[in-house]
Write an enzyme that holds these catalytic residues in place. Structure first.
Site, mmCIF file in Angstrom:
data_model
loop_
_atom_site.group_PDB
_atom_site.id
_atom_site.type_symbol
_atom_site.label_atom_id
_atom_site.label_comp_id
_atom_site.label_asym_id
_atom_site.label_seq_id
_atom_site.Cartn_x
_atom_site.Cartn_y
_atom_site.Cartn_z
ATOM 1 N N HIS A 51 22.346 25.056 25.542
ATOM 2 C CA HIS A 51 23.332 25.259 26.607
ATOM 3 C C HIS A 51 22.771 24.787 27.947
ATOM 4 O O HIS A 51 23.453 24.095 28.710
ATOM 5 C CB HIS A 51 23.698 26.745 26.754
ATOM 6 C CG HIS A 51 24.444 27.323 25.611
ATOM 7 N ND1 HIS A 51 24.052 28.497 25.007
ATOM 8 C CD2 HIS A 51 25.570 26.924 24.972
ATOM 9 C CE1 HIS A 51 24.903 28.789 24.042
ATOM 10 N NE2 HIS A 51 25.831 27.846 23.992
ATOM 11 N N LYS B 247 34.086 37.037 17.976
ATOM 12 C CA LYS B 247 32.780 36.564 17.519
ATOM 13 C C LYS B 247 31.767 37.700 17.392
ATOM 14 O O LYS B 247 30.632 37.467 17.003
ATOM 15 C CB LYS B 247 32.227 35.496 18.474
ATOM 16 C CG LYS B 247 32.859 34.137 18.298
ATOM 17 C CD LYS B 247 32.074 33.087 19.056
ATOM 18 C CE LYS B 247 32.571 31.692 18.756
ATOM 19 N NZ LYS B 247 31.802 30.676 19.475
#
Length: 166
Positions: free
Chosen positions: A19, A43
């Site tokens: 990321h 999630k």
């Protein structure tokens, strides 16, 4: 001339070196980068939304200082293109790791373009040393007692190990 603004969305649970690689590269391309931290309860996040925002803010400070890009970290829910409009973003940045990512991302980019043709989707390939890293694998490895030190930055490592009881 208006500031070039991009939105980089994700759950960042936890934020990984992959990321941060995409964030650093996107920050070199725009004047302002909004990192949208998605709620995404589906999630089953390890970290609460507020914790993820706090960790991402801490992890990107150096990138902002190094690149001169104004980086903001904001939580969001709802349609991505709606949040992009709210942020004043002209583009959505998406990181690609593998061919399997491309199929999903290609479909999502097409849907987003139909919802708002003024917002472009830009794909950045993950760098070679980060293309295999995923938050899901990082969480699983940490929970099973493995070493995640090469996949996440130091603060995230500390917070993740504390969260999984190590």
């Amino acid at each position: 001339m208006s500031a070039r603004t991009a939105l980089y969305p994700g759950t960042f649970d936890p934020v990984t070196n992959g990321h941060l690689d995409v964030i650093a590269r996107a920050a070199r391309l725009v004047d302002r980068l909004v990192i949208g931290v998605a709620i995404n309860i589906g999630k089953g996040p390890l970290f609460a939304l507020e914790e993820r925002v706090e960790i991402v803010e801490a992890e990107v400070r150096d990138i902002a200082a190094r690149t001169g890009c104004r980086i903001e970290v904001r939580p969001f829910t709802g349609l991505l293109v709606g949040f992009a409009r709210e942020c004043g973003a002209q583009m959505i940045v998406r990181g690609l790791r593998a061919v399997t990512d491309f199929d999903y991302e290609f479909q999502m980019a097409g849907m987003n373009a139909r919802l708002d043709s003024a917002v472009e989707t830009v794909f950045l390939m993950a760098s070679e040393r980060n293309h295999f890293i995923s938050s899901r694998f990082v969480k699983e490895i940490a929970q099973l007692g493995g070493d995640i030190g090469s996949f996440v930055p130091p603060l995230t490592l500390e917070r993740t190990l504390a969260k999984v009881g190590r």
